[in-house]
Every structure is written in structure tokens, then in C-alpha cells.
Design an enzyme around this catalytic site. Sequence first.
Site, PDB file in Angstrom:
ATOM      1  N   GLU A 105      -9.913   3.165  -8.259  1.00 21.98           N
ATOM      2  CA  GLU A 105     -11.042   3.204  -7.624  1.00 21.98           C
ATOM      3  C   GLU A 105     -11.691   4.412  -8.361  1.00 21.98           C
ATOM      4  OE1 GLU A 105     -10.958   5.876  -4.192  1.00 21.98           O
ATOM      5  OE2 GLU A 105     -12.170   4.627  -3.061  1.00 21.98           O
ATOM      6  N   GLU A 154      -0.004   5.097   0.265  1.00 22.15           N
ATOM      7  CA  GLU A 154      -0.625   6.077   0.223  1.00 22.15           C
ATOM      8  C   GLU A 154       0.313   7.284  -0.096  1.00 22.15           C
ATOM      9  OE1 GLU A 154      -4.417   7.125   0.719  1.00 22.15           O
ATOM     10  OE2 GLU A 154      -3.019   8.924  -0.153  1.00 22.15           O
ATOM     11  N   GLU A 162     -16.028   2.320   0.710  1.00 22.60           N
ATOM     12  CA  GLU A 162     -15.701   3.152   1.916  1.00 22.60           C
ATOM     13  C   GLU A 162     -16.817   3.950   2.152  1.00 22.60           C
ATOM     14  OE1 GLU A 162     -12.007   4.841   0.565  1.00 22.60           O
ATOM     15  OE2 GLU A 162     -13.126   6.256  -0.645  1.00 22.60           O
ATOM     16  N   HIS A 219       0.885  -1.136   0.049  1.00 26.07           N
ATOM     17  CA  HIS A 219      -0.123  -0.040  -0.118  1.00 26.07           C
ATOM     18  C   HIS A 219       0.809   1.324   0.172  1.00 26.07           C
ATOM     19  CE1 HIS A 219      -3.057   2.792   2.083  1.00 26.07           C
ATOM     20  NE2 HIS A 219      -3.475   2.763   0.706  1.00 26.07           N
TER      21      HIS A 219
HETATM   22  C1  NOJ Z   1      -8.611   6.283   0.427  1.00 28.74           C
HETATM   23  C2  NOJ Z   1      -8.979   4.979  -0.070  1.00 28.74           C
HETATM   24  O1  NOJ Z   1      -9.852   4.979  -1.174  1.00 28.74           O
HETATM   25  C3  NOJ Z   1      -8.852   4.024   0.964  1.00 28.74           C
HETATM   26  O2  NOJ Z   1      -9.277   2.541   0.312  1.00 28.74           O
HETATM   27  C4  NOJ Z   1      -7.675   3.974   1.664  1.00 28.74           C
HETATM   28  O3  NOJ Z   1      -7.703   3.016   2.752  1.00 28.74           O
HETATM   29  C5  NOJ Z   1      -7.445   5.351   2.176  1.00 28.74           C
HETATM   30  N1  NOJ Z   1      -7.615   6.398   1.060  1.00 28.74           N
HETATM   31  C6  NOJ Z   1      -6.201   5.488   2.958  1.00 28.74           C
HETATM   32  O4  NOJ Z   1      -5.031   5.258   2.141  1.00 28.74           O
HETATM   33 CA    CA Z   2     -11.139   6.879  -2.218  1.00 30.84          CA
END
Ligand code: NOJ
Ligand code: CA
Length: 731
Positions: free
Chosen positions: A532, A445, A538, A443
Site C-alpha cells: 500500500e 494485521e 480506504e 490477513h
Molecule cells: C490498514 C489497511 O490499509 C487496511 O486495508 C486494513 O483493512 C486495515 N489496516 C486493518 O488491517
Molecule cells: Ca493503510
Amino acid sequence: MKPLTLLALATALLVGCDSKTTQESAWVGEHVLTSPSNTLTLQFGVTPESGTPTYSLQFGDKAAILPSAMGFELRGDTRKKEFWTDDAEAGDANAVCPLNTGFVVKEVLTDTFDETWHPVWGEESAIRNHYNELLVCMEQEDTGYLMNIRFRLYDDGLGFRYEFPKQRGLAYFVIKEELTEFAMTGDHHALWIPGDYDTQEYDYVESRLSEIGSLMTKAITPNSSQTPFSMTGVQTSLQMKTDEGLYINLHEAALVDYPCMHLELNPETNTFVSHLTPDATGWKGYMQTPCHTPWRTIQVTDDARKQLASRLVLNLNEPCAYDDVSWIKPVKYVGVWWEMISGKGSWAYTEDYPTVKLGHTDYASATPSPKHCANTANVRRYIDFAAEHGFDQVLVEGWNEGWEDWAGNSKDYVFDFVTPYPDFDIEGLNAYAHKKGVRLMMHHETSSSVRNYERHMKEAYELMNRYGYTSVKSGYVGDIIPRGEYHYGQWMVNHYLYAVTEAAKHHICVNAHEAVRPTGLCRTYPNLIGNESARGTEYQSFGGSKPNLVTILPFTRLNGGPMDYTPGIFEMDLGPVTGGNNNSKVNSTLANQLALYVTLYSPLQMAADFPEHYEKRMDAFQFIKDVAVDWQRSEYLLAEPGDYLVIARQAKESGQWFVGGVTDEQKRTVEVPLSFLDEGRTYEATIYADAPDADYATNPQAYTITRKQVTAADTLTLDMARAGGFAISFK
Ligand code: NOJ
Ligand code: CA
């Protein structure tokens, strides 16, 4: 390509059809192109008065797009001085020059193309790419600038793009705005989200075009980064339906080195005009000849199922860029994710806020938070669960340093993408997973600090190679750094593709969240295994999404490529799940969650809920274990955008069939013909359906599982609860 003489052009141009004019369009261009089976007819010409390139499109005898102008406005200082607007000073960077009038057609070339290609993964194993092509080469008389428009006409739609050959006098230019019009024939019914330079994470609005303006304010719901630009601007892929029953979809294909296109509506005329995402300075596209724009796509069918079956956007993309694709594999995964998104746990290692507020966490002395989910023991639990139930990978978010102050601070250096938290044993966990036949999913971010990500990307991918990660989920939460850039501007469009092509050098697949919405680039770069770029699961934890969302996404967001929607939630009331931290409810029944594995196509599918929630309902979980993620054939059985969908798919290797059906906020009974099954064979159908008393608001987890002997001659009658559905596997 066959060049046509100017003499031939003086008469009508014939391409695979006669040159008959139609009653429905007011204006008729002299160049006519029909689709391979004559379903669609394109007309093109430059208007006699102003020399404006103009096209229109017919479906049979119905107008689909009325005469619509084409062209650009350029930044003036890229142009010859004598053609700047009157009030512009010499060298005035704000001068605007028209590139939409004064054109003459110099040459017209035609072609026809028919091939079948085989995607690395997809909704089917073979895709036919069959179109007739018209290339119109034009010159702007005053300036001598050359601009070509290439049209590709399929039986299910049109693609066209602007091409700028290498030429003297127009080596570099800057686009102020693209002026492509899409003139609708009426006040169509539309499924739309607000035009925005930074996010598509909106629920869809169903309305007439004329109602968009009055519904916009309510449609703009909060997001961590958002820049809506107008009261009548909407995003693509935009799905519409006419009162005559035509389904019209506007989108783009092969968005490369160019800003993402939105659509600005003129409600007086029902005409959309392109609206490109700007950069920090307000200018839009930076071009160097030879170059071309992405394809503008207009899909037109008289049956919603044909829109779902259309591969026009993929077909307009270039063939696969990689010689070896053996390392690209579809993925079914679980992950340390819903624990944080639901509000139960956290990404951050420590809650020592006084230190963190200064922006410098001393991890050696920090107190570990009991809420930190990506700890070695918890990750082992997910690895065990994945191994036991046949999942390929385990996503772990919150494994790396930086989450204490990652969002909302406009911090440049947030993550280094290589340093694990003290309680995440990166080496031991990967070794443990591999021993059990599972891989961890990386992951990244970025918190939208994009230069910081690019600075670390090589080392980050090398770390993945060192430990045997083969896919990464990346993310772009918050406003972009460099400040002033937008998620959908040209600079970011280039970044997303850079991340994908660099990943390919390391045999890594990319699933980018918050990135620009896909435009079929996964044909060329199949390691772009997901995105996404829409409202995913979410949001069920952020207050909920509308039940109709999942009946719309296949017509809109999924038109350009698969979505990492992350279905599979089994506990819909998040209050008890999160110890009271979150009172959101998932607006879906459990059977609807199962159906999404079939109806929302993706080669990357997550089972998003906690292992302990699945362990409570192993009978229903069986469907998620069984369902395939890569398909040989897909049959769109029933569909109406915004209302319902029923799709059957046949798995690539096993040949096994699966069916999924979903509905919006209305309960429905549907008849599902099983004629897709092999004739003369008997199958055992396992039907996962809403229980008679199921309802997303009052009883979302009530389901039934029944088994039946069926053949291709049977039709199943199935009930769906509100926001419900069904999933079927056949053996
Ligand atoms: C937004 C993403 O769509 C989500 O899946 C992720 O957990 C969070 N950002 C944190 O990175
Ligand atoms: Ca998102």
C-alpha cells in the site's frame, strides 16, 4: 571493468563521449560520463578547496542538477580520535565526524552494460537495462578511509550509490546523516507529500518548491502513526517539472539494510539534501564494511510519458533471487474488507467491552457481534461470488482473535495469527473455496507489534501452507513496537524484507500495507506482489481523497513498485451503504474507478465493493471481470502529472488490449490514437465512459457503455467528467 591510471585521470575522463564542458553548470567535474544515447551527461569531481565529492547532471544542453555535494556525517566514536570534532571528548558517543570532505580520487573505472530481462510479472514482458557506469574510488586523506561512488547513467536518469570496501579502521560505523545534495536549477513545480518517518498516507500538494514551507501545516493530515520531521521535508518518489519542461523525479532503488531517505529542502537555494529516518536513539544507519547504500535515483525526461515508461528503479535492483518462480502468480481478488473500512461492519467478533477493556477477551463466553463480517456464512457468499465471476482469491480480514483491542493500546501481544474466531471455520471455508477453484487470501494485521509478528511468523506461514493460502496481506497500523522505532527506519526496512524472504520459503506472496514505500525490490523478490504505502481507496471512506491523487500516484508511489490501491467502488455515497454510519463520499466517478485497473498498474487488483453493488451493475462490472492483471506491453498515450493519464496495455497471455484514462478535478476531452493496435485488423471496442451529466460531486455513478468497430488508424474522442475517466476493452 577497465581500470584507469592516475595519469589518464589528470586529463579529462572520456566515457562514450567527448569531454566538452557545458555553459549551464557553474562547476565542472573532471570526470564525465554520458548515457548510452548521449541524452544525459554526468560530471563528477572532488572540489579543489575542500575535497568534497560533487556531481552535476545535464539533459542535452539543459542543466538538470546543479553541482551537488555528497558524503556523510558519522558518529564520532567509530572514528579515529584525532579526527573527532574539537569539542568532543574521547569516546564521546555524540561526537560527529565528517565523511564529506578531504577526499582524493584514487582510481576511476568505467563500464557499459546492456541486457534485456524478463520480470515474473509486470507492465511489460521484457525490460531493457542499458547504462554506462563510472566507479570512482576515493580515500579520505586524513583518515585513510575508503569510499567509492558508483554511478549508472541511463538515457532516462541517473542512479548512484556509496560503497564502502572492506578496510582496516572502518569495520563498523554509524551514520548520523547522509549529506547527498540534489541542487535544483530553479523553483520547480512539485507534487509532494510531507516528509514523515511513519506514513505516506497523505494527499499530494501541487506547488512551487518555495511554497512547501507555507503549505506544510495544512498538508499534514491525521494518521494513526505519524512523525513529520520538518516544515520543508518531503518524501520520495518526488515528481517535479521545471519551467523549461523537464520532468525530474527523485527517489531511491534497492532499499536494503539502510534507513529510508527523505528530502529536506533549502528554499533559499532550491537544494534538497538527504534526510534519513532515525532509530529510537536518533542515529540513522548501522553499517559494517563491506557495504553500500541504496541507489539514489534522478529520472530526467522531457515528456511525462517517458517518466511513466522508465524502468530505472527496477533496473537498479538485483536480478531475481529465486530459482523457481512458478508459484508466484498475479491475483485478482474480492474480499471481506470494504464492509469494515466503510464502517458498516466490524473486524471484532464481540462488543463485550467491559471484558475487552481488561485486555482479555474470553471468546468462549463472549456474545458474538452481529456486525462481525468474517463469519462463515458471509465468507461463503464472497467465495460464491468470486467463483462465479472468475476471481482468484477472497481476502478475509477479521478472521482471527484479537481485534477487540488491537489498535491504539501499545499492546505487545495482540494477535497470534493462527487462532480463528469461533464463527470462522478456517478448514471448511478453505475446502469450500478450493472446491470452487478459489483460494482465500490471508490477513496479518500486526498492529505494528513487530517483534510479536516475528515471533509468530513461522507458525503463521505454516498455517497458511496447511490450508492452502498462497498470499498474505499484512499491515502495520499504529506506532511500532519496539517503541521508538519508526516505520521507515533501518530496523523496519530489514523486517519487511525478512517477512518477504521467509514467506518465499513457504511459497507465499506478500502484500504489505503501511510498510516502507517500494524501491523496486520486487525485481529481486517477486513474491513482494504489492504494497500500500500511500493513500489508497480506504481514504475515500475516511472523508475522501483529492481527485488528482490517481493522476499523481503513477509518477510517484508507483515508481518503486505496484500498489494495492483497491479500486472498483460502485456506490459512492457511503451514507446509505453503511446504514448512516459514515457520511463520506468517494471522490470519483464510476468510469474513473474502472479506468484505475489500467492506469494504476498492479499484479494484485481488488474489486473492493460489495458483491450486491456489482450485482446491480453487471454491465459495468464486466470490465473488471475482463481486465488483465499481467501485461506484455504498455503504451503511455497521454500524461501530465496531477492532471490526466491515458494508458494502453496488452494482456500477457491473451494479447487483448485495454485502455484506461483518468482526469483530476477538471473535466476534459481527450483524443486517443489507437495506433498501438495491430494494423489491418478490425476490433470491437467496448467503451465504458462518464455519461454526459456525470460529475463526481453530483452524479458519480452515471456511465455509458458503447460498442464500436475500430482500427489502428482511428482516434477516439472521449469526454471525462470531473474526477472521471474511461475504460476500454478491445476484442
Ligand atoms: C490498514 C489497511 O490499509 C487496511 O486495508 C486494513 O483493512 C486495515 N489496516 C486493518 O488491517
Ligand atoms: Ca493503510
